[in-house]
Design an enzyme around this catalytic site. Structure first.
Site, PDB file in Angstrom:
ATOM      1  N   ASP A  46       7.934   0.980  -3.477  1.00  0.00           N
ATOM      2  CA  ASP A  46       8.621   0.541  -2.554  1.00  0.00           C
ATOM      3  C   ASP A  46       8.580  -1.031  -2.235  1.00  0.00           C
ATOM      4  OD1 ASP A  46       9.564   1.700   0.460  1.00  0.00           O
ATOM      5  OD2 ASP A  46       8.441  -0.247   0.763  1.00  0.00           O
ATOM      6  N   TYR A  51      10.878  -8.903   1.055  1.00  0.00           N
ATOM      7  CA  TYR A  51       9.457  -9.381   0.225  1.00  0.00           C
ATOM      8  C   TYR A  51       9.593 -10.340  -0.871  1.00  0.00           C
ATOM      9  CZ  TYR A  51       8.657  -4.663   2.453  1.00  0.00           C
ATOM     10  OH  TYR A  51       8.571  -3.541   3.374  1.00  0.00           O
ATOM     11  N   LYS A  76      15.314  -2.472  -0.003  1.00  0.00           N
ATOM     12  CA  LYS A  76      15.859  -2.480   1.418  1.00  0.00           C
ATOM     13  C   LYS A  76      16.796  -3.577   1.652  1.00  0.00           C
ATOM     14  CE  LYS A  76      11.290  -0.566   2.777  1.00  0.00           C
ATOM     15  NZ  LYS A  76      10.419  -1.517   1.968  1.00  0.00           N
ATOM     16  N   HIS A 109      16.974  -1.893   6.320  1.00  0.00           N
ATOM     17  CA  HIS A 109      15.592  -2.173   6.775  1.00  0.00           C
ATOM     18  C   HIS A 109      15.310  -2.125   8.072  1.00  0.00           C
ATOM     19  CE1 HIS A 109      11.937  -4.853   4.826  1.00  0.00           C
ATOM     20  NE2 HIS A 109      11.679  -3.972   5.711  1.00  0.00           N
TER      21      HIS A 109
HETATM   22  P1  NDP Z   1      -1.108  -0.374   4.659  1.00  0.00           P
HETATM   23  O1  NDP Z   1      -1.421   0.508   5.731  1.00  0.00           O
HETATM   24  O2  NDP Z   1      -0.505   0.300   3.332  1.00  0.00           O
HETATM   25  O3  NDP Z   1      -2.362  -1.323   4.471  1.00  0.00           O
HETATM   26  C1  NDP Z   1      -2.414  -2.275   3.181  1.00  0.00           C
HETATM   27  C2  NDP Z   1      -3.732  -3.151   3.572  1.00  0.00           C
HETATM   28  O4  NDP Z   1      -4.773  -2.261   3.270  1.00  0.00           O
HETATM   29  C3  NDP Z   1      -4.173  -4.191   2.695  1.00  0.00           C
HETATM   30  O5  NDP Z   1      -4.898  -5.143   3.512  1.00  0.00           O
HETATM   31  C4  NDP Z   1      -4.970  -3.417   1.611  1.00  0.00           C
HETATM   32  O6  NDP Z   1      -6.055  -4.533   1.186  1.00  0.00           O
HETATM   33  C5  NDP Z   1      -5.665  -2.599   2.366  1.00  0.00           C
HETATM   34  N1  NDP Z   1      -6.165  -1.263   1.791  1.00  0.00           N
HETATM   35  C6  NDP Z   1      -5.409  -0.623   1.004  1.00  0.00           C
HETATM   36  N2  NDP Z   1      -6.087   0.658   0.551  1.00  0.00           N
HETATM   37  C7  NDP Z   1      -7.282   0.423   0.969  1.00  0.00           C
HETATM   38  C8  NDP Z   1      -8.412   1.041   0.854  1.00  0.00           C
HETATM   39  N3  NDP Z   1      -8.417   2.201  -0.157  1.00  0.00           N
HETATM   40  N4  NDP Z   1      -9.582   0.980   1.557  1.00  0.00           N
HETATM   41  C9  NDP Z   1      -9.579  -0.196   2.191  1.00  0.00           C
HETATM   42  N5  NDP Z   1      -8.509  -0.928   2.236  1.00  0.00           N
HETATM   43  C10 NDP Z   1      -7.290  -0.507   1.967  1.00  0.00           C
HETATM   44  O7  NDP Z   1       0.011  -1.765   5.128  1.00  0.00           O
HETATM   45  P2  NDP Z   1       1.359  -2.262   4.471  1.00  0.00           P
HETATM   46  O8  NDP Z   1       1.768  -3.016   5.684  1.00  0.00           O
HETATM   47  O9  NDP Z   1       1.448  -2.866   3.290  1.00  0.00           O
HETATM   48  O10 NDP Z   1       2.277  -0.854   4.488  1.00  0.00           O
HETATM   49  C11 NDP Z   1       2.458  -0.504   3.129  1.00  0.00           C
HETATM   50  C12 NDP Z   1       3.711  -0.359   2.369  1.00  0.00           C
HETATM   51  O11 NDP Z   1       4.896  -0.049   3.763  1.00  0.00           O
HETATM   52  C13 NDP Z   1       4.340  -1.873   2.386  1.00  0.00           C
HETATM   53  O12 NDP Z   1       3.534  -2.468   1.359  1.00  0.00           O
HETATM   54  C14 NDP Z   1       5.696  -1.880   2.458  1.00  0.00           C
HETATM   55  O13 NDP Z   1       6.165  -1.343   1.206  1.00  0.00           O
HETATM   56  C15 NDP Z   1       5.843  -0.814   3.485  1.00  0.00           C
HETATM   57  N6  NDP Z   1       6.404  -1.480   4.767  1.00  0.00           N
HETATM   58  C16 NDP Z   1       7.400  -1.466   5.285  1.00  0.00           C
HETATM   59  C17 NDP Z   1       7.909  -1.921   6.426  1.00  0.00           C
HETATM   60  C18 NDP Z   1       9.204  -1.775   7.007  1.00  0.00           C
HETATM   61  O14 NDP Z   1       9.678  -2.407   7.886  1.00  0.00           O
HETATM   62  N7  NDP Z   1      10.151  -0.756   6.403  1.00  0.00           N
HETATM   63  C19 NDP Z   1       6.887  -2.752   7.125  1.00  0.00           C
HETATM   64  C20 NDP Z   1       5.571  -2.825   6.649  1.00  0.00           C
HETATM   65  C21 NDP Z   1       5.385  -2.248   5.378  1.00  0.00           C
HETATM   66  P3  NDP Z   1      -6.025  -5.144  -0.380  1.00  0.00           P
HETATM   67  O15 NDP Z   1      -4.345  -5.203  -0.751  1.00  0.00           O
HETATM   68  O16 NDP Z   1      -6.327  -6.524  -0.359  1.00  0.00           O
HETATM   69  O17 NDP Z   1      -6.623  -4.277  -1.341  1.00  0.00           O
END
Ligand code: NDP
Length: 275
Positions: A46, A51, A76, A109
């Site tokens: 995704d 981004y 998106k 988006h």
């Molecule tokens: P997430 O809820 O996926 O959380 C990501 C965070 O959690 C990062 O800081 C990561 O750290 C940490 N993390 C991931 N896995 C673990 C784990 N197993 N244990 C502990 N910490 C963990 O947040 P996102 O906001 O990134 O959402 C996911 C996806 O959703 C985005 O990447 C994007 O593709 C989509 N999205 C879409 C939006 C929209 O408007 N349509 C808006 C926001 C997101 P680290 O990377 O340092 O490991």
């Protein structure tokens, strides 16, 4: 390799229920992250024009050697490109950056309702679908009245609505609305960007199952039929987030996670966000 279940979208397309998100990953780090995800077994990625990492994503897809038909790629349309012709041009720019000739899923988006352009963009997405440039079309951050307006156009019903959803913000009414119209709800920030992982209720369930808090939260989503796209740049977490198909939460554990609702929105509100 861990088999990932699929969800059947309203036009028959199969979409992996668990994918990999790359929000906030710099372009030059995205290739490594997506490569790690593909090596772990993820097949759904995704990304989004805003981004700034479609190129890095595309490089990883190309270098993986995985047949295109085994991948599921979502991007998106950004708010600045809302409108009919601008949507068609933005789509072409996205697929070019990704190095692909079609997308599996293309989403608007944000509705940015004050611009009053999302319905025009929807007509453009319908053209891309009819032309075979995208296998399924959907929306993101659409409130029920925005989705209803698209349905009232009388054409294609969105296949997916990707919204912020996690134990602290459950969006029950929006999910029920989506379900009533055959629209799959896809959870963004499924881990609340980590904010729910320290919760004692999550931790207690994790200990009981010998799993991590992130795995428990992802199970909570999956057992409710939702699509999830957790993001991580940490290889061990990338693998951990995929290893969620070997245990099942009990009804009372699902209910304990349900009780964590606190209107805990981390992102902007769709009614007022205009980029
Ligand atoms: P997430 O809820 O996926 O959380 C990501 C965070 O959690 C990062 O800081 C990561 O750290 C940490 N993390 C991931 N896995 C673990 C784990 N197993 N244990 C502990 N910490 C963990 O947040 P996102 O906001 O990134 O959402 C996911 C996806 O959703 C985005 O990447 C994007 O593709 C989509 N999205 C879409 C939006 C929209 O408007 N349509 C808006 C926001 C997101 P680290 O990377 O340092 O490991």
């Amino acid at each position: 390799m861990i088999p990932i279940p699929t969800v059947t979208l309203n036009n028959g397309v199969e979409m992996p229920q668990l994918g990999f998100g790359v929000f906030q990953v710099p372009n030059d780090e995205t290739t490594a992250a997506v490569t790690a995800a593909l090596a772990a077994g993820y097949r759904s990625i995704d990304t989004a024009a805003i981004y700034g990492n479609e190129e890095g994503t595309g490089r990883a897809l190309a270098e993986s050697g995985i047949p295109r038909g085994e991948l599921f790629v979502t991007s998106k349309l950004w708010i600045d490109d809302l409108g009919y012709e601008s949507t068609l041009a933005a789509f072409e720019a996205s697929v070019a950056r990704l190095g692909l000739d079609y997308l599996d899923l293309y989403l608007i988006h944000w509705p940015a309702p004050e611009t009053d352009k999302y319905a025009d963009s929807w007509l453009a997405l319908e053209k891309l679908l009819a032309d075979g440039r995208v296998r399924a079309i959907g929306v993101s951050n659409f409130l029920p009245d925005h989705v209803q307006r698209l349905i009232d156009l009388g054409g294609t019903v969105p296949a997916v609505n990707q919204v912020e959803l996690h134990p602290a913000l459950q969006q029950r009414d929006a999910e029920a609305f989506n379900a009533a119209h055959g629209i799959i709800t896809e959870a963004w920030s499924p881990l609340a960007q980590g904010a729910v992982l320290g919760d004692p209720a999550v931790a207690a369930i994790a200990v009981r199952h010998g799993r991590t808090p992130a795995q428990v939260v992802l199970r909570w989503h999956l057992q409710q039929g939702r699509i999830v796209i957790p993001k991580s740049v940490t290889p061990a977490r990338i693998r951990e987030n995929l290893d969620v198909f070997g245990f099942t939460l009990l009804d009372e554990e699902l209910a304990a996670l349900d009780s964590l609702e606190r209107e805990g929105r981390t992102g902007p509100h769709p009614a007022s966000f205009h980029g």
